[in-house]
Design an enzyme around this catalytic site. Structure first.
Site, PDB file in Angstrom:
ATOM      1  N   GLU A 198       0.765  -1.348  -0.064  1.00 28.92           N
ATOM      2  CA  GLU A 198      -0.048   0.037   0.040  1.00 28.92           C
ATOM      3  C   GLU A 198       0.966   1.163  -0.033  1.00 28.92           C
ATOM      4  OE1 GLU A 198      -3.095   0.762  -0.157  1.00 28.92           O
ATOM      5  OE2 GLU A 198      -3.992  -0.950  -0.341  1.00 28.92           O
ATOM      6  N   CYS A 199       0.386   2.301  -0.831  1.00 28.40           N
ATOM      7  CA  CYS A 199       1.339   3.642  -0.685  1.00 28.40           C
ATOM      8  C   CYS A 199       0.674   4.470   0.412  1.00 28.40           C
ATOM      9  CB  CYS A 199       0.955   4.535  -1.978  1.00 28.40           C
ATOM     10  SG  CYS A 199      -0.869   4.813  -2.281  1.00 28.40           S
ATOM     11  N   GLY A 200      -0.371   4.180   0.979  1.00 25.81           N
ATOM     12  CA  GLY A 200      -0.894   5.034   2.266  1.00 25.81           C
ATOM     13  C   GLY A 200      -2.300   5.478   2.013  1.00 25.81           C
TER      14      GLY A 200
END
Length: 205
Positions: A198-200
């Site tokens: 995940e990139c956030g």
């Protein structure tokens, strides 16, 4: 408005009906895209129901040549109302000062992600003030996404809609074939690097 749990139960596996319902809930819908593989599905589906919906792209500047060509092709093909948000600094400026993109184990990677993806998205949310947000999230993408629901609402009241959450890659492929839509697999996200990471952005919003 019926409870989101009830709508998730009723429409969670019917993307067209879910999109139709969600569009009726707000005045300022957007759909975000990164022009990754299969992205033509969500863009085609949503623009079939609202052709002028703003399509918001956070272009971090590290896309492949193929992704930029694919984006241009899809914009023309679907007549997308594309609105691009860029980081405050160009890639050339950042690399001249700080060197190449930091790897995911580099302590500077978090600040890099914030600069090239999260800040532009937060700016888009401030400036566009959407009340409905369509995304192409799919449960099979990451463990975090597998725990999400097709419809959710954040603390600010933004209705987040993931009509394709339960779709498999095969479902996506068949939709592309059925509607003769283009696809592109030469894709790279510098904030994730690994496909299942995940990139956030979706964890924060």
């Amino acid at each position: 408005m019926a409870s989101l749990d009830a709508i998730n139960q009723e429409l969670g596996n019917d993307p067209d009906a879910l999109i139709r319902w969600a569009l009726a809930q707000g005045q300022r819908p957007i759909v975000t895209t990164n022009f990754r593989p299969f992205e033509a599905v969500i863009l085609h589906m949503v623009t079939q129901q609202q052709p002028d919906i703003p399509v918001v792209w956070m272009d971090h500047g590290y896309n492949t040549d193929a992704t930029y060509r694919f984006a241009d092709e899809l914009v023309k093909r679907l007549d997308l109302n594309l609105i691009t948000y860029l980081p405050q600094r160009t890639r050339a400026h950042r690399e001249a000062v700080e060197g190449p993109m930091p790897g995911i184990d580099d302590p500077r990677h978090e600040a890099f992600t914030r600069e090239v993806k999260l800040e532009p998205f937060e700016r888009a949310l401030r400036e566009m003030a959407p009340d409905v947000w369509f995304t192409a999230l799919r449960a099979e993408d990451t463990p975090e996404r597998a725990r999400m629901a097709p419809l959710s609402q954040n603390a600010d009241g933004l209705l987040k809609v993931s009509p394709l959450l339960q779709w498999s890659a095969k479902d996506m492929y068949q939709y592309l074939q059925q509607h003769d839509l283009p696809n592109e697999f030469d894709y790279f996200d510098p904030t994730k690097v690994e496909a299942k990471r995940e990139c956030g952005l979706h964890l924060q919003h």
